[in-house]
Structure formats: structure tokens, C-alpha cells
Design an enzyme around this catalytic site. Structure first.
Site, PDB file in Angstrom:
ATOM      1  N   ARG A  48       9.281 -13.089  21.261  1.00 30.67           N
ATOM      2  CA  ARG A  48       9.399 -12.332  20.001  1.00 30.67           C
ATOM      3  C   ARG A  48      10.839 -11.897  19.743  1.00 30.67           C
ATOM      4  O   ARG A  48      11.080 -10.792  19.246  1.00 30.67           O
ATOM      5  CB  ARG A  48       8.482 -11.086  20.008  1.00 30.67           C
ATOM      6  CG  ARG A  48       7.011 -11.402  19.924  1.00 30.67           C
ATOM      7  CD  ARG A  48       6.580 -11.644  18.489  1.00 30.67           C
ATOM      8  NE  ARG A  48       5.263 -12.250  18.438  1.00 30.67           N
ATOM      9  CZ  ARG A  48       4.134 -11.587  18.223  1.00 30.67           C
ATOM     10  NH1 ARG A  48       4.158 -10.308  18.020  1.00 30.67           N
ATOM     11  NH2 ARG A  48       2.992 -12.237  18.190  1.00 30.67           N
ATOM     12  N   ARG A  56      10.290  -7.938  13.913  1.00 35.64           N
ATOM     13  CA  ARG A  56      10.467  -6.689  13.164  1.00 35.64           C
ATOM     14  C   ARG A  56      11.542  -5.750  13.677  1.00 35.64           C
ATOM     15  O   ARG A  56      11.972  -4.862  12.973  1.00 35.64           O
ATOM     16  CB  ARG A  56       9.139  -5.940  13.097  1.00 35.64           C
ATOM     17  CG  ARG A  56       8.186  -6.558  12.115  1.00 35.64           C
ATOM     18  CD  ARG A  56       6.776  -6.072  12.344  1.00 35.64           C
ATOM     19  NE  ARG A  56       6.303  -6.509  13.641  1.00 35.64           N
ATOM     20  CZ  ARG A  56       5.050  -6.386  14.054  1.00 35.64           C
ATOM     21  NH1 ARG A  56       4.166  -5.801  13.289  1.00 35.64           N
ATOM     22  NH2 ARG A  56       4.694  -6.820  15.250  1.00 35.64           N
ATOM     23  N   ARG A 111      11.057  -9.933   5.193  1.00 41.19           N
ATOM     24  CA  ARG A 111       9.628  -9.629   5.095  1.00 41.19           C
ATOM     25  C   ARG A 111       9.290  -8.768   3.878  1.00 41.19           C
ATOM     26  O   ARG A 111       8.131  -8.697   3.465  1.00 41.19           O
ATOM     27  CB  ARG A 111       9.139  -8.973   6.390  1.00 41.19           C
ATOM     28  CG  ARG A 111       8.878  -9.963   7.503  1.00 41.19           C
ATOM     29  CD  ARG A 111       7.564 -10.728   7.347  1.00 41.19           C
ATOM     30  NE  ARG A 111       6.433  -9.933   7.825  1.00 41.19           N
ATOM     31  CZ  ARG A 111       5.526  -9.387   7.047  1.00 41.19           C
ATOM     32  NH1 ARG A 111       5.587  -9.527   5.734  1.00 41.19           N
ATOM     33  NH2 ARG A 111       4.542  -8.692   7.561  1.00 41.19           N
ATOM     34  N   ASP A 117       3.486 -19.247  14.195  1.00 44.61           N
ATOM     35  CA  ASP A 117       2.489 -18.374  14.807  1.00 44.61           C
ATOM     36  C   ASP A 117       1.424 -19.197  15.504  1.00 44.61           C
ATOM     37  O   ASP A 117       1.103 -20.303  15.069  1.00 44.61           O
ATOM     38  CB  ASP A 117       1.848 -17.427  13.789  1.00 44.61           C
ATOM     39  CG  ASP A 117       1.133 -16.293  14.504  1.00 44.61           C
ATOM     40  OD1 ASP A 117       1.796 -15.308  14.853  1.00 44.61           O
ATOM     41  OD2 ASP A 117      -0.080 -16.426  14.771  1.00 44.61           O
ATOM     42  N   TYR A 134      -9.597 -15.505  19.465  1.00 50.73           N
ATOM     43  CA  TYR A 134      -9.383 -15.113  18.056  1.00 50.73           C
ATOM     44  C   TYR A 134     -10.475 -15.689  17.159  1.00 50.73           C
ATOM     45  O   TYR A 134     -10.965 -15.025  16.238  1.00 50.73           O
ATOM     46  CB  TYR A 134      -8.008 -15.558  17.566  1.00 50.73           C
ATOM     47  CG  TYR A 134      -6.905 -14.641  18.037  1.00 50.73           C
ATOM     48  CD1 TYR A 134      -6.757 -13.372  17.484  1.00 50.73           C
ATOM     49  CD2 TYR A 134      -6.029 -15.020  19.043  1.00 50.73           C
ATOM     50  CE1 TYR A 134      -5.757 -12.510  17.926  1.00 50.73           C
ATOM     51  CE2 TYR A 134      -5.027 -14.164  19.485  1.00 50.73           C
ATOM     52  CZ  TYR A 134      -4.898 -12.914  18.921  1.00 50.73           C
ATOM     53  OH  TYR A 134      -3.924 -12.063  19.359  1.00 50.73           O
TER      54      TYR A 134
END
Ligand code: CP3
Length: 341
Positions: A23, A27, A36, A72, A149
Site C-alpha cells: 500500500r 491515502r 481521489r 485492486d 469476499y
């Protein structure tokens, strides 16, 4: 090109310990947050120019020795018939999760070169941009983590629906994992054809399983992915969280490099894995929130325990947290490179 990351994957000697961060694009970076504001995560993933720009953000401002494709884990879901979106503050939400054996038939086998052509375009563009810089890591999900998921419909703390499905419907479970394994084998090979120079397989949530269950329900499917990559010649990384008791089994499933979290000191983890594999990870991502006089000694401990042996790649035990100060990440990468081998 700086090849110390690839050399370490192959357990060759290096001039400095290579470092990159899971990552590393995200963010905690203001450039990412600014982008974003204008685009959703999926829009960034699906537009090659944007995905390229985000992949390069950390490469330009942190001394990392590898870039990781910005994409992703769940992107294959939509073409496979499992539509999903990211819900702000909650994570992924799958519209119609798998709950019954018949639902597995909805999971389509698709050709990744058509269904995810934009990811492969991103990789081709990135290789051009990175040619004199650092290698590019491609990635995908292991069947257990993808199935979790698909069955939970989103994040979970207990994975109770996933495990119940696994125990109650073993044939359907294996059929589902078989579809994910076939797709991932093909998709990751396509990433290598497009130019990915290493592949990381994320089995992020597999640490939820008892060892016997790992061996029965996850290992055979993950192994198929690594077997399919063997003749590509690119190094593979096998990563999971909370996997201390599974490390030897994960090694058996495959991976030239085994990723470890922070729960065990790296030298003990390496002993469990065996020194015939390279190792990546280990610093608790939360350490990056600490003042540097509590951060850098923790990094030194990892470096000392790895002992300059060939095959050590410095990373975190999991991804960078969104509230991490960028300066700490920059400082840490520089510190790893300053460590004398
Ligand atoms: O820099 C990099 O590491 C590359 C980018 C990357 C993303 N997802 C972008 C992303 C990678 C390698 C992934 C893999 C991924 N995606 C995993 C496995 C890695 C891991 O952390 O174990 C998983 C489990 C996913 C699924 C996923 N994507 C979840 C559960 C979430 C929401 C949780 C969260 O952190 O908000 C995402 C969103 C996601 N994928 C973000 C990023 C940068 C969050 C940023 C955003 O919303 O803009």
C-alpha cells in the site's frame, strides 16, 4: 535499473537491503487524496493513465526499490459475474454474494486479456515509465481470500459464512476455489507477458484457518497458481497475515519469497520457513505512526535479525495505514538503505 529487489527475491547478493511497502500508493499521500477527490478508486484502477500516475507517486517521493501495480484484488470480480463496489468507510460490497452451491455456477471463466485488458495496458505503460528506475510487481488474490469476499459479501472479522460454506458444502467450495485458481493462473501469466517482473499473491485473510483446514481447503488451490507461474521465470511472493503457524505450509504451496507479518521476529519466522526461500515483511505498520526514535530502532531490530543474509526484502507486515506521516515512510526507507551489510 535498480535490481536489488529482484536480486533479493532470487537470494543473490545485494549492495543494500531492498525496501518497498505494501500500500505504498494510497491515502497517506496527499497527491493520492487529491486525485481521489475527482475519481473513485475503481475509476483510478480502470483508467490506465490514472493507475500509472498513482503507481509512480511513491516511486518519485520515497526511495523504494520496487513499484507495485496500482489495482485492486477484487477487480476480477465484476467480469467474473460478482459485481461489487467500494462503499466509503466500509470497504468492498459484493452485490450478490455466494451463499448456495448453485451460486458457484454464476462465477464465469473469462479471458483476462479481454476482461482486464486495462490492467495489462497499465502494466505495459508502467514498464516504459520505470525502465531506468525500479522493477514492477504485479499481483492477484489467492483463492481463499477471494472466496472469503465472494461469500461474506464484504469484510468480516470471523469469516463465519466463509467457513460454514467450506465445511457444509466442500464440493462447491472446491469448485469455487478452482474457478478462482484457474482465472488467477491465467491473469497472473498475462501480467507477466505484459511486463510484470515479479508477482505477489495476496492470501491476506488465510490466517483465519486452522492448519489442517489450510491444507485441505486452501493449499491445493494456491499451489496451482504458483505452479502455473513456475515457467515464467519471474520471482513470486506469497503473502498472508496472521500466518505464523502456517508458514511452512504456505512455503509448500509456493513462492520464492514468503511474506511475514509482525507477530514473530523475522529470524524465527525465517527458521520456520527455511533459508531456501527469501523473506519479506515484518515491521508492524503501526510503528510508522510512532516518533522516529521509536520507529527506527524497531527497523534496526528487523535488519539485525535478518543478519544481512541474501534474500531479505524489507517491508511492513501489512499495508501502510492511511494516517501514516509520509516523512516517516521516507525516513524509514532511507534508514534501511543506510544499514551496512
Ligand atoms: O500500493 C499498493 O499496495 C497497490 C495497491 C493495492 C490496492 N489494493 C489499492 C487499494 C493493492 C496491492 C490492493 C490489494 C488488496 N485489495 C488486498 C490485499 C492486500 C491487503 O491489504 O492484504 C485486499 C484485501 C483488497 C480489497 C480491498 N481494497 C479492501 C478490503 C479495501 C478497503 C479497505 C481500505 O483500506 O479502505 C480496498 C480499497 C483499496 N484498494 C484502497 C487502495 C489504495 C483504499 C483507498 C481508497 O479507498 O482510495
Amino acid at each position: 535499473m535498480n535490481d536489488r529487489f529482484l536480486r533479493a527475491c532470487r537470494r543473490e547478493s545485494v549492495d543494500r537491503v531492498p525496501v518497498w511497502f505494501m500500500r505504498q500508493a494510497g491515502r497517506y499521500m496527499s497527491d493520492y487524496r487529491a486525485l481521489r477527490q475527482r475519481y473513485s478508486l475503481l475509476e483510478i484502477c480502470r483508467q490506465p493513465e490514472l493507475a500509472v500516475a498513482v503507481t509512480l507517486q511513491p516511486v518519485d517521493v520515497i526511495e523504494v526499490d520496487a513499484a507495485i501495480l496500482f489495482s485492486d484484488l477484487l477487480l476480477p470480480f465484476t467480469p467474473m459475474g460478482l459485481d461489487f463496489d467500494f462503499v466509503k468507510g466500509e470497504g468492498p460490497a459484493i452485490s450478490h454474494p455466494i451463499r448456495h452451491p448453485a451460486d458457484v455456477d454464476r462465477v464465469r471463466q473469462v479471458e483476462p486479456r479481454d476482461a482486464l485488458a486495462h490492467v495489462l495496458t497499465t502494466i505495459r505503460l508502467l514498464r516504459r515509465e520505470l525502465s531506468t528506475k525500479v522493477p514492477l510487481i504485479g499481483f492477484g488474490g489467492a483463492p481463499f481470500t477471494l472466496a472469503s469476499y465472494a461469500i461474506e459479501g464484504g469484510p468480516s472479522t470471523t469469516y463465519a459464512k466463509t467457513k460454514a460454506f467450506m465445511y457444509e458444502q466442500p464440493a462447491a467450495w472446491h469448485a469455487l476455489c478452482d474457478r478462482f485458481a484457474s482465472f488467477m493462473a491465467d491473469y497472473l501469466r498475462a501480467q507477466v507477458e505484459a511486463g510484470a517482473q515479479a508477482i505477489q499473491v495476496f492470501d491476506s485473510w488465510v490466517g483465519q484457518l486452522a492448519r489442517a483446514d489450510y491444507r485441505e481447503y486452501a493449499l491445493p488451490h494456491t499451489r496451482r497458481i504458483f505452479e502455473a507461474l513456475a515457467d515464467t521465470g519471474v520471482p513470486t511472493i506469497h503473502f498472508g497475515v496472521n500466518t505464523t503457524v502456517l508458514l511452512a505450509d504456505m512455503k509448500e504451496a509456493g513462492g520464492d519469497v514468503i511474506g511475514v507479518d509482525w507477530r514473530l521476529p523475522i529470524d524465527e519466522a525465517w527458521d520456520l520457513i527455511g533459508h531456501d526461500r527469501a523473506i519479506q515483511g515484518n515491521l508492524d505498520p503501526t510503528r510508522l505512526l510512532a516518533p522516529t526514535d521509536r520507529l527506527l530502532p524497531a527497523a534496526d531490530d528487523v535488519l539485525r535479525r535478518a543478519g544481512g543474509r541474501p534474500g531479505h526484502i524489507f517491508n511492513l507486515g501489512h499495508g501502510i495505514l492511511p494516517n501514516t506521516p509520509l516523512e516517516h515512510v521516507q525516513r524509514l526507507a532511507r534508514h534501511v538503505h543506510e544499514f551496512g551489510l
